[in-house]
Design an enzyme around this catalytic site. Sequence first.
Site, PDB file in Angstrom:
ATOM      1  CG  ASN A 167      -1.736   1.231   1.383  1.00  0.00           C
ATOM      2  OD1 ASN A 167      -1.806   2.039   0.458  1.00  0.00           O
ATOM      3  ND2 ASN A 167      -2.369   1.401   2.535  1.00  0.00           N
ATOM      4  CD1 TRP A 168       3.544   0.795  -2.816  1.00  0.00           C
ATOM      5  CD2 TRP A 168       3.778   1.960  -4.735  1.00  0.00           C
ATOM      6  NE1 TRP A 168       4.299   0.036  -3.688  1.00  0.00           N
ATOM      7  CE2 TRP A 168       4.454   0.723  -4.862  1.00  0.00           C
ATOM      8  CE3 TRP A 168       3.785   2.838  -5.812  1.00  0.00           C
ATOM      9  CZ2 TRP A 168       5.142   0.355  -6.029  1.00  0.00           C
ATOM     10  CZ3 TRP A 168       4.463   2.482  -6.981  1.00  0.00           C
ATOM     11  CH2 TRP A 168       5.136   1.258  -7.083  1.00  0.00           C
ATOM     12  CE  LYS A 169      -0.240   3.320   4.666  1.00  0.00           C
ATOM     13  NZ  LYS A 169      -0.194   3.427   6.113  1.00  0.00           N
ATOM     14  CG  HIS A 228      -5.992   2.213   4.919  1.00  0.00           C
ATOM     15  ND1 HIS A 228      -5.566   3.147   5.828  1.00  0.00           N
ATOM     16  CD2 HIS A 228      -5.001   1.302   4.818  1.00  0.00           C
ATOM     17  CE1 HIS A 228      -4.343   2.805   6.246  1.00  0.00           C
ATOM     18  NE2 HIS A 228      -3.985   1.695   5.662  1.00  0.00           N
ATOM     19  CD  GLU A 283      -2.965   5.662   6.563  1.00  0.00           C
ATOM     20  OE1 GLU A 283      -2.907   5.722   5.331  1.00  0.00           O
ATOM     21  OE2 GLU A 283      -2.067   5.132   7.253  1.00  0.00           O
ATOM     22  CD  GLU A 297      -3.846  -2.278   7.137  1.00  0.00           C
ATOM     23  OE1 GLU A 297      -2.755  -2.596   6.641  1.00  0.00           O
ATOM     24  OE2 GLU A 297      -4.383  -1.176   6.934  1.00  0.00           O
ATOM     25  N   GLY A 327       2.149   2.359  10.627  1.00  0.00           N
ATOM     26  CA  GLY A 327       3.123   3.431  10.467  1.00  0.00           C
ATOM     27  C   GLY A 327       3.816   3.830  11.759  1.00  0.00           C
ATOM     28  CB  SER A 355       4.822  -1.774  11.846  1.00  0.00           C
ATOM     29  OG  SER A 355       4.411  -0.423  12.041  1.00  0.00           O
ATOM     30  N   GLY A 400       2.661  -1.115   4.207  1.00  0.00           N
ATOM     31  CA  GLY A 400       2.804   0.287   3.850  1.00  0.00           C
ATOM     32  C   GLY A 400       4.267   0.649   3.654  1.00  0.00           C
TER      33      GLY A 400
HETATM   34  P1  PGA Z   1       2.549   0.295   7.558  1.00  0.00           P
HETATM   35  O1  PGA Z   1       1.132   0.529   6.859  1.00  0.00           O
HETATM   36  O2  PGA Z   1       3.073  -1.015   7.018  1.00  0.00           O
HETATM   37  O3  PGA Z   1       3.381   1.453   7.132  1.00  0.00           O
HETATM   38  O4  PGA Z   1       2.307   0.238   9.024  1.00  0.00           O
HETATM   39  C1  PGA Z   1       0.238  -0.525   6.662  1.00  0.00           C
HETATM   40  C2  PGA Z   1      -1.048  -0.009   6.075  1.00  0.00           C
HETATM   41  O5  PGA Z   1      -1.514   1.057   6.479  1.00  0.00           O
HETATM   42  O6  PGA Z   1      -1.642  -0.670   5.194  1.00  0.00           O
END
Ligand code: PGA
Length: 253
Positions: A12-14, A97, A99, A169, A175, A215, A236
Site C-alpha cells: 500500500n504505497w499510500k 483503510h 486512514e 490492521e 506506520g 508495520s 505500507g
Molecule cells: P505500515 O502501513 O506497514 O506502514 O504500518 C500498513 C497499512 O496502512 O496498510
Amino acid sequence: MNSNRKTVIAGNWKMNKTPKEAEALLREVLPAADGAACEVVVCVPYVDLPVACNVAGGSNVKVGAQNVHFKPSGAYTGEISAAMLQELGVSYVVVGHSERREYFAETDATVALKIAATLDAGITPILCVGESLAEREQGIMAERIRTQIKIDLAGVAAADMGKVVIAYEPIWAIGTGKTATSEQAQEVCKLIRDTLCELFGADAAQGVSILYGGSMNAKNAAELLAQPDIDGGLIGGASLKAEDFGKIIAAAN
Ligand code: PGA
C-alpha cells in the site's frame, strides 16, 4: 498461512510516488515477484495506475487502487468509479483503510457500498478492519472488529466471499513501527474467520484470505505469515523499498 488459501502480499504505497517514481519502483519490484508462489499486489495512487498497469502487464504483479466511489457515475467531483478502475486493468482495491475512515469520514455504511460496487466490477476488494489503541485498552476490540465485519460485508453473498480479501490492521500498529505480536495478530485474524463462519458458513470462511497489516517488515514477516489464520500482508512503509518488499515476498514463499 494455509496452503488451501491464496497468500497475498500487497503493498500500500499510500500518497507516495509520482508516476515516474512509481514506474521506477515497480521495475525494481518485478524481479522479486518473478516466480513467486504468492499473489503480489501493489496498491498505488490513482494517477500512477496507468503506468503501473502498463509496466506490470504480463508480469506476476497485480495492480490495485487505494479507494473507489460506490456510485457508477455522476456528479461526484473528485471521485473515481469501479468501472474506471476496471478499464485500466486494476485487479484489487483497498476499501475502508483506517486512514480513510479517520481523515476522510469513511463509515461502515459507505464501506459496505464500496465493497458491493467493487465486486460488481469484478475487482477484488481488500477490506481493512482494525481497532484503535483506546478500543483495545477498553476491552472492546472484539466488538469493534465484529461490528465492522458484519456491517461492511452485509451486502455480500456467501458465494462471493471467495472474491473478498480482508486485512486486519490494528490502527496502533500502522506506520508506528509497533507491530502486533504474532499471537495478537493470529488471535484477531481467527476472530475474523470465526465471524465469517457465523455469517457465511464454514466453507466460505475457510476460503477467505485474511492479511495482517501494521508495520510488517522484512524482519517480522516470516513469523507473522507462519500463523495459521494469517494469509498474507498489507504493507505500507516497507513496500516503498523494493529490497524489503522482496524479502517479504520471499518470506511468503
Ligand atoms: P505500515 O502501513 O506497514 O506502514 O504500518 C500498513 C497499512 O496502512 O496498510
